[in-house]
Scaffold this active site. Sequence first.
Site, mmCIF file in Angstrom:
data_model
loop_
_atom_site.group_PDB
_atom_site.id
_atom_site.type_symbol
_atom_site.label_atom_id
_atom_site.label_comp_id
_atom_site.label_asym_id
_atom_site.label_seq_id
_atom_site.Cartn_x
_atom_site.Cartn_y
_atom_site.Cartn_z
ATOM 1 N N GLU A 123 -39.230 31.566 16.906
ATOM 2 C CA GLU A 123 -38.772 31.734 15.515
ATOM 3 C C GLU A 123 -38.077 33.083 15.311
ATOM 4 O O GLU A 123 -38.189 33.700 14.253
ATOM 5 C CB GLU A 123 -39.927 31.621 14.507
ATOM 6 C CG GLU A 123 -40.968 30.621 14.869
ATOM 7 C CD GLU A 123 -40.854 29.298 14.157
ATOM 8 O OE1 GLU A 123 -40.321 29.279 13.042
ATOM 9 O OE2 GLU A 123 -41.299 28.297 14.727
ATOM 10 N N THR A 128 -36.878 36.532 17.950
ATOM 11 C CA THR A 128 -37.574 37.597 18.688
ATOM 12 C C THR A 128 -37.783 38.819 17.774
ATOM 13 O O THR A 128 -37.206 38.904 16.679
ATOM 14 C CB THR A 128 -36.711 38.045 19.893
ATOM 15 O OG1 THR A 128 -35.471 38.573 19.381
ATOM 16 C CG2 THR A 128 -36.420 36.891 20.833
ATOM 17 N N ILE A 149 -60.607 46.623 27.224
ATOM 18 C CA ILE A 149 -62.020 46.862 26.902
ATOM 19 C C ILE A 149 -62.925 46.007 27.794
ATOM 20 O O ILE A 149 -64.024 46.413 28.152
ATOM 21 C CB ILE A 149 -62.261 46.610 25.390
ATOM 22 C CG1 ILE A 149 -61.637 47.761 24.580
ATOM 23 C CG2 ILE A 149 -63.746 46.454 25.066
ATOM 24 C CD1 ILE A 149 -61.622 47.560 23.080
ATOM 25 N N HIS A 150 -62.441 44.835 28.195
ATOM 26 C CA HIS A 150 -63.226 43.962 29.075
ATOM 27 C C HIS A 150 -63.202 44.433 30.535
ATOM 28 O O HIS A 150 -63.838 43.802 31.391
ATOM 29 C CB HIS A 150 -62.709 42.523 29.011
ATOM 30 C CG HIS A 150 -63.193 41.754 27.814
ATOM 31 N ND1 HIS A 150 -62.758 42.010 26.534
ATOM 32 C CD2 HIS A 150 -64.074 40.737 27.702
ATOM 33 C CE1 HIS A 150 -63.348 41.175 25.697
ATOM 34 N NE2 HIS A 150 -64.157 40.388 26.372
ATOM 35 N N ARG A 156 -71.596 45.768 26.926
ATOM 36 C CA ARG A 156 -71.333 46.437 28.200
ATOM 37 C C ARG A 156 -71.732 47.911 28.128
ATOM 38 O O ARG A 156 -71.337 48.616 27.195
ATOM 39 C CB ARG A 156 -69.840 46.334 28.530
ATOM 40 C CG ARG A 156 -69.419 46.973 29.802
ATOM 41 C CD ARG A 156 -69.828 46.142 30.990
ATOM 42 N NE ARG A 156 -69.309 46.641 32.240
ATOM 43 C CZ ARG A 156 -69.631 46.126 33.421
ATOM 44 N NH1 ARG A 156 -70.456 45.087 33.489
ATOM 45 N NH2 ARG A 156 -69.127 46.632 34.529
ATOM 46 N N THR A 188 -40.861 22.219 21.352
ATOM 47 C CA THR A 188 -42.315 22.094 21.301
ATOM 48 C C THR A 188 -42.664 20.734 20.708
ATOM 49 O O THR A 188 -42.073 20.327 19.704
ATOM 50 C CB THR A 188 -42.903 23.239 20.446
ATOM 51 O OG1 THR A 188 -42.463 24.477 21.001
ATOM 52 C CG2 THR A 188 -44.411 23.202 20.423
ATOM 53 N N GLY A 207 -62.566 44.819 34.343
ATOM 54 C CA GLY A 207 -62.195 43.824 35.360
ATOM 55 C C GLY A 207 -62.398 42.397 34.863
ATOM 56 O O GLY A 207 -61.629 41.494 35.205
HETATM 57 C C1 FAD Z 1 -42.943 28.281 24.446
HETATM 58 C C2 FAD Z 1 -41.696 28.231 23.605
HETATM 59 C C3 FAD Z 1 -41.583 27.277 22.606
HETATM 60 C C4 FAD Z 1 -40.399 27.167 21.866
HETATM 61 N N1 FAD Z 1 -40.286 26.174 20.920
HETATM 62 C C5 FAD Z 1 -39.084 25.963 20.342
HETATM 63 C C6 FAD Z 1 -38.888 24.837 19.476
HETATM 64 O O1 FAD Z 1 -39.802 24.062 19.205
HETATM 65 N N2 FAD Z 1 -37.638 24.614 18.980
HETATM 66 C C7 FAD Z 1 -36.592 25.447 19.253
HETATM 67 O O2 FAD Z 1 -35.492 25.194 18.764
HETATM 68 N N3 FAD Z 1 -36.759 26.543 20.032
HETATM 69 C C8 FAD Z 1 -37.971 26.822 20.588
HETATM 70 N N4 FAD Z 1 -38.143 27.906 21.411
HETATM 71 C C9 FAD Z 1 -36.989 28.751 21.723
HETATM 72 C C10 FAD Z 1 -37.056 30.113 21.072
HETATM 73 O O3 FAD Z 1 -36.815 29.979 19.688
HETATM 74 C C11 FAD Z 1 -36.019 31.018 21.778
HETATM 75 O O4 FAD Z 1 -36.497 31.258 23.077
HETATM 76 C C12 FAD Z 1 -35.812 32.312 21.022
HETATM 77 O O5 FAD Z 1 -35.130 32.091 19.832
HETATM 78 C C13 FAD Z 1 -35.023 33.333 21.869
HETATM 79 O O6 FAD Z 1 -33.862 32.754 22.379
HETATM 80 P P1 FAD Z 1 -33.520 32.890 23.937
HETATM 81 O O7 FAD Z 1 -34.735 32.548 24.713
HETATM 82 O O8 FAD Z 1 -32.298 32.112 24.198
HETATM 83 O O9 FAD Z 1 -33.225 34.432 24.153
HETATM 84 P P2 FAD Z 1 -31.823 35.151 23.922
HETATM 85 O O10 FAD Z 1 -31.263 34.793 22.602
HETATM 86 O O11 FAD Z 1 -30.978 34.908 25.118
HETATM 87 O O12 FAD Z 1 -32.280 36.670 23.911
HETATM 88 C C14 FAD Z 1 -32.629 37.369 25.108
HETATM 89 C C15 FAD Z 1 -33.027 38.790 24.720
HETATM 90 O O13 FAD Z 1 -31.935 39.463 24.093
HETATM 91 C C16 FAD Z 1 -32.326 39.921 22.806
HETATM 92 N N5 FAD Z 1 -31.202 39.799 21.901
HETATM 93 C C17 FAD Z 1 -30.445 38.700 21.668
HETATM 94 N N6 FAD Z 1 -29.475 38.979 20.775
HETATM 95 C C18 FAD Z 1 -29.634 40.282 20.422
HETATM 96 C C19 FAD Z 1 -28.949 41.166 19.533
HETATM 97 N N7 FAD Z 1 -27.918 40.774 18.797
HETATM 98 N N8 FAD Z 1 -29.386 42.455 19.447
HETATM 99 C C20 FAD Z 1 -30.459 42.873 20.174
HETATM 100 N N9 FAD Z 1 -31.140 42.076 21.043
HETATM 101 C C21 FAD Z 1 -30.739 40.813 21.155
HETATM 102 C C22 FAD Z 1 -33.504 39.049 22.404
HETATM 103 O O14 FAD Z 1 -34.326 39.684 21.428
HETATM 104 C C23 FAD Z 1 -34.193 38.856 23.743
HETATM 105 O O15 FAD Z 1 -34.968 39.985 24.001
HETATM 106 C C24 FAD Z 1 -39.339 28.073 22.106
HETATM 107 C C25 FAD Z 1 -39.483 29.060 23.088
HETATM 108 C C26 FAD Z 1 -40.643 29.148 23.831
HETATM 109 C C27 FAD Z 1 -40.745 30.213 24.911
#
Ligand code: FAD
Length: 397
Positions: free
Chosen positions: A377, A379, A351-352, A282, A162, A354
């Site tokens: 940061e 998931t 609530i909105h 509404r 980002t 359509g």
């Molecule tokens: C718009 C956007 C901005 C971002 N900005 C930044 C940034 O500025 N800097 C940066 O470094 N990153 C950034 N990210 C990356 C973001 O931090 C990662 O997408 C996030 O950490 C998830 O990693 P991944 O997408 O590789 O998913 P994965 O790690 O591949 O995970 C995929 C799925 O598996 C699940 N999962 C993974 N491991 C486990 C486990 N052990 N047990 C259960 N479930 C699991 C996850 O919860 C997820 O549902 C950004 C992402 C987006 C979409």
Amino acid sequence: MAVAVGYQDKTDDQKAITEMVRQFVDKEILPTAEEYDHEDKFPEPIVEQMKELGLFGVTIPEEHGGMGLDLTTYAMIVEELSRGWISISGVVNTHFIGSYLLMKFGTDEQKEKYLPKMATGEIRGAFSLSEPEVGSDVQGIKSTAKEVDGGWEINGQKMWVTNGLRSGLVFVLVKTDPKADPPYKGMTCFICEKEPGESEVPGLTIPPKIKKMGYKGVESTELVFDGFKVSDDHILGGRDGVGEGFRQMMDALELGRVNVAARGVGLAQRSLELALRYSQERKTFGKPIAQHQAITFKLAEMGTRVEAARLLTMKAARMKDAGERSDIEAGMAKLFASEAAKENAEEALRIHGGYGYSKEYEIERIYRDAPLLLIGEGTSEIQKMVIGKKLLQRHKI
Ligand SMILES: Cc1cc2nc3c(=O)[nH]c(=O)nc-3n(C[C@H](O)[C@H](O)[C@H](O)COP(=O)(O)OP(=O)(O)OC[C@H]3O[C@@H](n4cnc5c(N)ncnc54)[C@H](O)[C@@H]3O)c2cc1C
């Protein structure tokens, strides 16, 4: 419409600054956010005004030109900005994490060199952990820095950065000892300087921004390092920082989780405001839809989620400010507030009716923006892993 709850104990300074930011949001951000979002355009004039308001230096100490405010006040500001448009808080968020890394782990020279320019927003910060094949499992990154004559050479591909293009400093985590066991001991954070807006600099290519479902305006990019040269001065914390990168980044992410939680509160709050307004305007079956109990109950649940999310966020921020261990609390706040944002956005959209599906209405944008908070940061699944593990550690029998 202000529906702020949970802030009875704000200090006078906190009241003054959040009121100032709220007015800025109402006047400058809310009326223009849809236009920027629909065109996926960077909100340059808004960012310029934010520089004038000092919003890039909120947490940077006064001696380095910032306001020297605490995380709690910062979280309140982030909530207000996100209430206007999440992408605005996105411009500040990575900058805030970068300045925290410098304040906590930087050498005196690094602080003096970068913090004053960061406080004014003259240079903005980004941070980069993720790679095409690695997000959650940070220790699995593949990018490396190897020591060469006169410094280091960085190679590898980063993903989802980002502010990747417009930032002047990127805090990049790489492996300096790919054979280290466990891997985190071989990871180092480098402060990579680059020309903001330039997509080609020696050793670094920034491909066109990634097209996203929401979180428009602020760019997310890849960074392709191919022999990017840095000196020892660019290791966060100097030579002593070699092998410390994972620990440093994880510390910053704990703070980042409070930050994302505050963004969730802002989105949940705005969704509530929009739902409260629309449901009283509404009419169906001869009365405002707010008078149908099914809708009243939705509003009640939405308001409760906002209040609970805000209280969790404030608790985590205050604990961090007090120097207390707050990993569980930051994880809980991030988990709850980001889910609250997604749930409130969906309920407000329902609530909105359509119109919620129409680009004429603000809730359509919020509905696309909210899911980001479930991912960045850490998931929701990763938050649950962290919270569960730490709870078991704290309450071991
Ligand atoms: C718009 C956007 C901005 C971002 N900005 C930044 C940034 O500025 N800097 C940066 O470094 N990153 C950034 N990210 C990356 C973001 O931090 C990662 O997408 C996030 O950490 C998830 O990693 P991944 O997408 O590789 O998913 P994965 O790690 O591949 O995970 C995929 C799925 O598996 C699940 N999962 C993974 N491991 C486990 C486990 N052990 N047990 C259960 N479930 C699991 C996850 O919860 C997820 O549902 C950004 C992402 C987006 C979409």
